[in-house]
Design a protein around this motif. Structure first.
Motif, short mmCIF file in Angstrom:
data_model
loop_
_atom_site.label_atom_id
_atom_site.label_comp_id
_atom_site.label_asym_id
_atom_site.label_seq_id
_atom_site.Cartn_x
_atom_site.Cartn_y
_atom_site.Cartn_z
N MET A 3 -2.97 0.10 4.62
CA MET A 3 -1.60 -0.42 4.52
C MET A 3 -1.05 -0.25 3.11
O MET A 3 0.11 0.10 2.92
N ILE A 4 -1.88 -0.47 2.10
CA ILE A 4 -1.46 -0.30 0.71
C ILE A 4 -1.15 1.15 0.42
O ILE A 4 -0.15 1.47 -0.21
N ASP A 5 -2.00 2.07 0.90
CA ASP A 5 -1.75 3.49 0.71
C ASP A 5 -0.44 3.92 1.36
O ASP A 5 0.32 4.72 0.81
N GLU A 6 -0.18 3.39 2.55
CA GLU A 6 1.06 3.73 3.26
C GLU A 6 2.28 3.22 2.50
O GLU A 6 3.29 3.92 2.37
N ARG A 7 2.20 2.01 1.99
CA ARG A 7 3.32 1.46 1.20
C ARG A 7 3.55 2.28 -0.06
O ARG A 7 4.68 2.55 -0.46
N LEU A 8 2.47 2.66 -0.73
CA LEU A 8 2.57 3.46 -1.94
C LEU A 8 3.22 4.81 -1.65
O LEU A 8 4.09 5.26 -2.38
N ARG A 9 2.81 5.44 -0.58
CA ARG A 9 3.43 6.71 -0.20
C ARG A 9 4.92 6.54 0.10
O ARG A 9 5.73 7.38 -0.26
#
Length: 93
Positions: A3-9
């Protein structure tokens, strides 16, 4: 973690859409603003002549005793004029 990676992207993609890159140019903008603030701190802010006071019958900017200016931080009263030129229309105070 995914979820964090998706938000960062998503955040990086929005930045790229807004600026056309990955945030390049923000450093230049911040540098220009910082330079302007430092220059105003050293040289002063521009002020415009509003009125001038004199004790003679024929009053002019060149014969004034004191000048009153308005600027970014408000009114400045009783500024002594330049002996050669009198009250300047624009000064840095």
């Amino acid at each position: 973690m995914a979820m964090i990676d998706e938000r960062l992207r998503g955040t990086i993609a929005r930045l790229k859409e807004m600026t056309g890159s990955y945030g390049r140019g923000y450093g230049v903008r911040i540098g220009v603003i910082l330079a302007a603030v430092l220059w105003m701190g050293a040289a002063g802010t521009p002020h415009l002549l509003v009125t001038y006071d004199c004790s003679f019958n024929r009053c002019s900017r060149q014969r004034a005793n004191s000048c009153n200016y308005v600027g970014v931080f408000g009114m400045r009263r009783g500024i002594s004029p330049d002996p050669r030129h009198g009250c300047s229309p624009v000064v840095l105070l």
